[in-house]
Design a protein around this motif. Structure first.
Motif, mmCIF file in Angstrom:
data_model
loop_
_atom_site.group_PDB
_atom_site.id
_atom_site.type_symbol
_atom_site.label_atom_id
_atom_site.label_comp_id
_atom_site.label_asym_id
_atom_site.label_seq_id
_atom_site.Cartn_x
_atom_site.Cartn_y
_atom_site.Cartn_z
ATOM 1 N N VAL A 169 22.961 27.278 55.876
ATOM 2 C CA VAL A 169 21.849 26.511 55.320
ATOM 3 C C VAL A 169 22.380 25.257 54.622
ATOM 4 O O VAL A 169 21.836 24.162 54.781
ATOM 5 C CB VAL A 169 21.016 27.367 54.342
ATOM 6 N N PHE A 212 21.500 43.772 49.242
ATOM 7 C CA PHE A 212 21.397 42.736 50.268
ATOM 8 C C PHE A 212 20.837 43.296 51.554
ATOM 9 O O PHE A 212 20.092 42.644 52.255
ATOM 10 C CB PHE A 212 22.766 42.101 50.513
ATOM 11 N N THR A 219 24.640 35.995 62.213
ATOM 12 C CA THR A 219 23.786 36.040 61.026
ATOM 13 C C THR A 219 23.800 34.705 60.308
ATOM 14 O O THR A 219 24.858 34.181 59.968
ATOM 15 C CB THR A 219 24.286 37.132 60.060
ATOM 16 N N ILE A 220 22.610 34.177 60.079
ATOM 17 C CA ILE A 220 22.503 32.934 59.335
ATOM 18 C C ILE A 220 22.758 33.228 57.862
ATOM 19 O O ILE A 220 22.051 34.035 57.261
ATOM 20 C CB ILE A 220 21.099 32.321 59.492
ATOM 21 N N ASN A 221 23.770 32.565 57.309
ATOM 22 C CA ASN A 221 24.055 32.810 55.898
ATOM 23 C C ASN A 221 23.864 31.531 55.075
ATOM 24 O O ASN A 221 23.457 30.500 55.597
ATOM 25 C CB ASN A 221 25.473 33.369 55.720
ATOM 26 N N ALA A 222 24.146 31.639 53.797
ATOM 27 C CA ALA A 222 23.892 30.516 52.892
ATOM 28 C C ALA A 222 24.674 29.270 53.303
ATOM 29 O O ALA A 222 24.160 28.150 53.222
ATOM 30 C CB ALA A 222 24.235 30.905 51.463
ATOM 31 N N GLY A 238 16.990 43.914 51.596
ATOM 32 C CA GLY A 238 16.074 42.797 51.362
ATOM 33 C C GLY A 238 16.131 42.409 49.904
ATOM 34 O O GLY A 238 16.062 43.237 49.014
ATOM 35 N N VAL A 239 16.291 41.130 49.689
ATOM 36 C CA VAL A 239 16.493 40.669 48.320
ATOM 37 C C VAL A 239 15.153 40.441 47.653
ATOM 38 O O VAL A 239 14.348 39.659 48.119
ATOM 39 C CB VAL A 239 17.281 39.348 48.335
ATOM 40 N N GLU A 242 21.210 44.973 58.764
ATOM 41 C CA GLU A 242 20.028 44.485 58.062
ATOM 42 C C GLU A 242 18.941 44.177 59.072
ATOM 43 O O GLU A 242 19.159 43.464 60.039
ATOM 44 C CB GLU A 242 20.382 43.233 57.260
ATOM 45 N N SER A 271 20.952 36.553 56.591
ATOM 46 C CA SER A 271 21.626 37.252 55.508
ATOM 47 C C SER A 271 20.738 37.309 54.270
ATOM 48 O O SER A 271 19.728 36.628 54.180
ATOM 49 C CB SER A 271 22.931 36.547 55.155
ATOM 50 N N GLY A 272 21.133 38.117 53.320
ATOM 51 C CA GLY A 272 20.320 38.304 52.130
ATOM 52 C C GLY A 272 20.153 37.066 51.283
ATOM 53 O O GLY A 272 19.091 36.841 50.714
ATOM 54 N N GLU A 273 21.218 36.252 51.235
ATOM 55 C CA GLU A 273 21.116 35.130 50.299
ATOM 56 C C GLU A 273 20.562 33.866 50.925
ATOM 57 O O GLU A 273 20.234 32.922 50.228
ATOM 58 C CB GLU A 273 22.484 34.852 49.655
ATOM 59 N N ALA A 274 20.438 33.832 52.248
ATOM 60 C CA ALA A 274 19.931 32.613 52.903
ATOM 61 C C ALA A 274 18.518 32.230 52.455
ATOM 62 O O ALA A 274 18.269 31.068 52.148
ATOM 63 C CB ALA A 274 20.029 32.732 54.418
#
Lengths: 112, 192
Positions: free
Chosen positions: B103, A11, B97-100, A14-15, B189, A51-54
């Protein structure tokens, strides 16, 4: 002390796992997200991290969106008894769908 | 080609890059273009959907080039709209941090709630694949070694066992994955 997370590298780095044959490029999506978030967050003290999954959710959401727009545009094409989807069909789809109100300026730029 | 951003380190079929280079706008991407999705991919999504809904009616469906552009532009606006809204959701929860979840919440906010469940399912499948790999058999063998189930399921029902194991592992891993919480790792990240 951070506990070891066996897969955190995936993650953080970078995914890039494949998300399907029609996957939208995650890197570009991320760029777009950052740009939008950056503009919105200008008064906020800086761009947000993503984030990685967004981007994955984003990519899939885009696919669903395009599918829905396509479906409605095709309905307009059928109404016109044609087999070719024209820009006007997309415009009709936008005009006839409340959900697509945010698109109204984008598509209907030709004379109606 | 200078500024050609189709060279990304993402797994993309070669056809995409070739097609992008062959488009009329073969000059370096403008500011607006860089924010667009690759036309080839938008095209494929549209055509696949049409094949689905119009298929079986005989003749092939054609999409006008202008219409294709309209699809691409619409997708671009959608992304901007979704980005901005997700950013707002993130701000509201006072995270960086924008996460899932942001969204997904954004989609609700934009009244695209019908997308939320399918997206959750996709996301989970993606995560499972990331953790267990496409060849789940290898992992389930490694993980199930001492589980009695394994021997019973071995006779042909392997995929079912590994699915159950996946569920167990997923629930275990949810505690350790840096997905939903605001993690120090997220801040590290760089977002490239």
């Amino acid at each position: 002390m951070r506990q070891a997370r066996p897969y955190s590298g995936m993650f953080c780095g970078g995914v890039s796992a494949r998300t399907g044959p029609h996957a939208l490029p995650l890197a570009r999506i991320k760029k777009i997200m950052k740009r939008s978030a950056g503009e919105a967050a200008a008064g906020d003290g800086g761009a947000r991290m993503i984030s990685g999954e967004a981007p994955v959710v984003f990519s899939k959401a885009c696919e669903l969106f395009i599918a829905e727009l396509t479906r409605r545009a095709w309905a307009a094409t059928l109404e016109g008894k044609r087999r070719t989807v024209h820009r006007e069909d997309v415009a009709d789809a936008v005009r006839n769908t409340d959900l697509f109100d945010f698109l109204v300026d984008v598509v209907t730029n030709d004379n109606d | 080609m200078a500024g050609d951003t189709t060279k990304e380190s993402e797994p993309q079929p070669q056809a995409t890059q070739a097609q992008d280079k062959a488009t009329p706008a073969s000059a370096p991407l403008t500011e607006a273009e860089v924010e667009e999705l690759p036309k080839a991919i938008v095209r494929r999504l549209v055509k696949d959907k049409l094949a689905h809904i119009a298929g079986g009616e005989g003749a092939e469906v054609i999409v006008n080039r202008d219409a294709m552009t309209a699809f691409a532009e619409s997708a671009r606006i959608f992304i901007h709209y979704l980005s901005a809204t997700a950013n707002d959701m993130c701000k509201e929860s006072k995270r960086q941090t924008i996460n899932a979840d942001d969204v997904l919440k954004a989609l609700d906010e934009m009244e695209f709630s019908e997308f939320v469940e399918p997206l959750r399912t996709s996301l989970q499948a993606f995560i499972d694949e990331l953790i267990f790999g496409p060849s789940d058999l290898i992992f389930s063998c490694a993980l199930n070694f001492s589980v009695p189930e394994f021997r019973n399921k071995n006779a042909g029902k392997r995929s079912e066992a590994s699915k159950k194991q996946k569920e167990k592992r997923r629930k275990l891993n949810e505690e350790t994955l840096p997905l939903k919480e605001n993690d120090p790792a997220d801040d590290a990240e760089n977002g490239d």
